[in-house]
Design a protein around this motif. Structure first.
Motif, PDB file in Angstrom:
ATOM      1  N   THR A 173       1.097  -1.095  -0.199  1.00  0.00           N
ATOM      2  CA  THR A 173       0.004  -0.411  -0.094  1.00  0.00           C
ATOM      3  C   THR A 173       0.721   1.578  -0.310  1.00  0.00           C
ATOM      4  OG1 THR A 173      -0.419  -0.211   2.762  1.00  0.00           O
ATOM      5  CG2 THR A 173      -2.058  -1.344   0.699  1.00  0.00           C
ATOM      6  N   CYS A 174       2.213   1.020   0.798  1.00  0.00           N
ATOM      7  CA  CYS A 174       2.896   2.485   0.719  1.00  0.00           C
ATOM      8  C   CYS A 174       4.455   2.138   0.224  1.00  0.00           C
ATOM      9  CB  CYS A 174       3.037   2.574   1.956  1.00  0.00           C
ATOM     10  SG  CYS A 174       1.272   2.800   3.604  1.00  0.00           S
ATOM     11  N   GLY A 175       4.843   0.899  -0.532  1.00  0.00           N
ATOM     12  CA  GLY A 175       6.408   0.936  -0.522  1.00  0.00           C
ATOM     13  C   GLY A 175       6.507   1.672  -1.838  1.00  0.00           C
ATOM     14  N   HIS A 176       6.226   2.106  -2.808  1.00  0.00           N
ATOM     15  CA  HIS A 176       6.144   3.533  -3.963  1.00  0.00           C
ATOM     16  C   HIS A 176       5.516   4.820  -3.824  1.00  0.00           C
ATOM     17  CE1 HIS A 176       7.615  -0.452  -5.308  1.00  0.00           C
ATOM     18  NE2 HIS A 176       7.995  -0.359  -6.169  1.00  0.00           N
ATOM     19  N   SER A 200       2.462   4.061  -5.289  1.00  0.00           N
ATOM     20  CA  SER A 200       1.403   2.715  -5.400  1.00  0.00           C
ATOM     21  C   SER A 200       0.435   1.765  -5.679  1.00  0.00           C
ATOM     22  CB  SER A 200       1.441   2.886  -3.434  1.00  0.00           C
ATOM     23  OG  SER A 200       2.539   3.352  -2.974  1.00  0.00           O
ATOM     24  N   GLY A 201       0.333   2.794  -5.724  1.00  0.00           N
ATOM     25  CA  GLY A 201      -1.150   1.691  -6.571  1.00  0.00           C
ATOM     26  C   GLY A 201      -1.116   1.807  -8.043  1.00  0.00           C
ATOM     27  N   PHE A 236      -1.286  -2.270  -9.245  1.00  0.00           N
ATOM     28  CA  PHE A 236      -1.945  -2.564  -9.989  1.00  0.00           C
ATOM     29  C   PHE A 236      -1.201  -3.683 -11.758  1.00  0.00           C
ATOM     30  CE2 PHE A 236      -3.696  -1.816 -14.286  1.00  0.00           C
ATOM     31  CZ  PHE A 236      -4.886  -1.455 -14.049  1.00  0.00           C
ATOM     32  N   ARG A 237      -0.061  -2.765 -11.853  1.00  0.00           N
ATOM     33  CA  ARG A 237       0.602  -3.562 -13.080  1.00  0.00           C
ATOM     34  C   ARG A 237       1.288  -4.209 -12.700  1.00  0.00           C
ATOM     35  NH1 ARG A 237       4.340   1.540 -14.121  1.00  0.00           N
ATOM     36  NH2 ARG A 237       5.616   0.059 -14.832  1.00  0.00           N
ATOM     37  N   VAL A 238       2.324  -4.756 -11.011  1.00  0.00           N
ATOM     38  CA  VAL A 238       3.014  -6.264 -10.781  1.00  0.00           C
ATOM     39  C   VAL A 238       2.021  -6.441  -9.449  1.00  0.00           C
ATOM     40  CG1 VAL A 238       5.438  -6.598 -10.212  1.00  0.00           C
ATOM     41  CG2 VAL A 238       4.930  -4.379 -10.816  1.00  0.00           C
ATOM     42  N   GLY A 239       1.165  -6.759  -8.694  1.00  0.00           N
ATOM     43  CA  GLY A 239       0.445  -7.043  -8.348  1.00  0.00           C
ATOM     44  C   GLY A 239       0.649  -7.983  -6.964  1.00  0.00           C
ATOM     45  N   ILE A 240       2.725  -7.571  -6.732  1.00  0.00           N
ATOM     46  CA  ILE A 240       3.257  -8.015  -5.009  1.00  0.00           C
ATOM     47  C   ILE A 240       3.513  -6.408  -4.543  1.00  0.00           C
ATOM     48  CG2 ILE A 240       3.420 -10.085  -6.463  1.00  0.00           C
ATOM     49  CD1 ILE A 240       6.483  -8.691  -6.589  1.00  0.00           C
ATOM     50  N   ALA A 286       8.565   9.337 -12.820  1.00  0.00           N
ATOM     51  CA  ALA A 286       7.606  10.198 -12.217  1.00  0.00           C
ATOM     52  C   ALA A 286       7.635  10.626 -10.632  1.00  0.00           C
ATOM     53  CB  ALA A 286       6.751  11.204 -13.258  1.00  0.00           C
ATOM     54  N   ASN A 287       7.794   9.351 -10.369  1.00  0.00           N
ATOM     55  CA  ASN A 287       7.545   9.020  -8.586  1.00  0.00           C
ATOM     56  C   ASN A 287       8.234   9.500  -8.187  1.00  0.00           C
ATOM     57  OD1 ASN A 287       4.411   9.786  -9.103  1.00  0.00           O
ATOM     58  ND2 ASN A 287       4.100   7.345  -9.994  1.00  0.00           N
ATOM     59  N   GLY A 288       9.669   9.143  -8.528  1.00  0.00           N
ATOM     60  CA  GLY A 288      10.674   8.771  -8.196  1.00  0.00           C
ATOM     61  C   GLY A 288      11.351   7.122  -7.570  1.00  0.00           C
TER      62      GLY A 288
END
Ligand SMILES: NC(=O)CC[C@H](N)C(=O)O
Length: 309
Positions: free
Chosen positions: A239-242, A246-247, A251-255, A284-286
């Motif tokens: 939920t917060c790792g990116h 993060s969303g 969505f794209r990776v699912g882990i 863009a999100n670092g």
């Protein structure tokens, strides 16, 4: 499904071809010196295989990926009391944002944004000199990876301290709310040093393996954290790792994954494998641009997702 070894080699070969690699972080000057063409990937499976491709043995600055390990250590020290000082919600803001802190009385949204990780550093300082707390973090990571050669890159730590105006602002602001128990410069000293730990993809995937295996090191069977805690750390990563990406990563990776501005990502496939990828150019999100794409491709090839039946 392809063999994992072949899937890693395919992804690495495909990433080597790409010219759209994102931009290397330069706000920490020392990170700006890294070659954007580098790419490494490693997988450590619960059944004991260590598979790598590309520059998987080249050490890089793990930066915010270290926050997974400091959170684990701090939860071990103070347990759930940690959550009185740090929240568990995604911020929807950049990693170094200050905007929510005023409304939320100096309690950072989660332990993976900078403000939250600085509070976690402050928790790890309790009863210690900064040097001891830093040593404890480094030894914990060495223990997890079973590799005593892992070091802190002092030049990166110094470079970050010299330019860390935002992190000083975050720490001072939280101190004014009483949410730092030590002097801001001491908590930041711990924070800058754990961000400056240098690891290769191989070492990072090894360090993360307890999270893929219900809290136990699959090689030794030793318990690092309880299964419940491993699940909860995974939930925070998902939920917060990116940060505000993060969303999209879920969505794209699912882990569950945790990124760092050095271009690394630690990914966890619960019950299956711990993954590490490194490509220094950021989106863009670092977050690592090609690292995210590589994990997306690998997860699709291997049919990995926490939502897969
Ligand atoms: N996203 C990151 O990796 C940020 C960590 C970095 N040390 C900073 O504080 O800015």
């Amino acid at each position: 499904m392809p063999e994992l070894e072949h899937a890693l080699a395919d992804v690495a070969a495909e990433m080597a071809e790409r010219s759209d690699r994102g931009d290397v972080a330069t706000y920490i000057p020392q990170l700006g010196k890294v070659d954007p063409k580098r790419f490494g990937i490693a997988a450590v499976t619960n059944d004991g295989r260590v598979l790598v491709a590309g520059d998987a043995d080249q050490a890089f600055s793990i930066q915010s990926i270290s926050k997974v390990f400091t959170l684990t250590l701090a939860l071990g020290n103070v347990g759930d009391a940690l959550w009185q000082r740090v929240g568990r919600e995604p911020s929807g803001n950049p990693f170094n944002s200050i905007v929510q802190l005023e409304h939320e009385n100096g309690i950072p949204r989660n332990p993976f944004i900078n403000a939250g990780a600085i509070v976690v550093s402050d928790i790890l300082l309790a009863g210690h000199q900064p040097r001891e707390a830093i040593g404890e973090i480094l030894r914990f990571i060495q223990f997890l990876a079973d590799d005593e050669t892992i070091i802190i890159d002092r030049e990166v730590a110094a470079s970050e301290r010299a330019t860390g105006y935002r992190n000083f602002a975050l720490a001072n602001y939280m101190k004014s709310f009483g949410n730092l128990h030590h002097a801001p410069e001491l908590a930041l000293g711990v924070y800058f040093h754990h961000c400056a730990i240098a690891m290769s993809c191989r070492q990072l995937a090894l360090a993360g393996r307890f999270l893929a295996n219900g809290g136990k090191n699959p090689a030794t069977g030793h318990s690092v954290v309880s299964a419940e805690r491993a699940r909860r750390i995974g939930a925070m990563m998902l939920t917060c790792g990116h940060y505000d990406g993060s969303g999209d990563f879920a969505f794209r990776v699912g882990i569950p994954g945790k990124s760092g501005v050095g271009g690394g990502i630690l990914g966890i496939v619960p019950g299956v494998a711990s993954l590490a990828v490194w490509s220094p150019g950021l989106n863009a999100n670092g977050n690592s641009k090609l690292g995210s794409i590589a994990l997306e491709k690998l997860a699709r090839m291997m049919n990995w997702s926490i939502f897969a039946p």
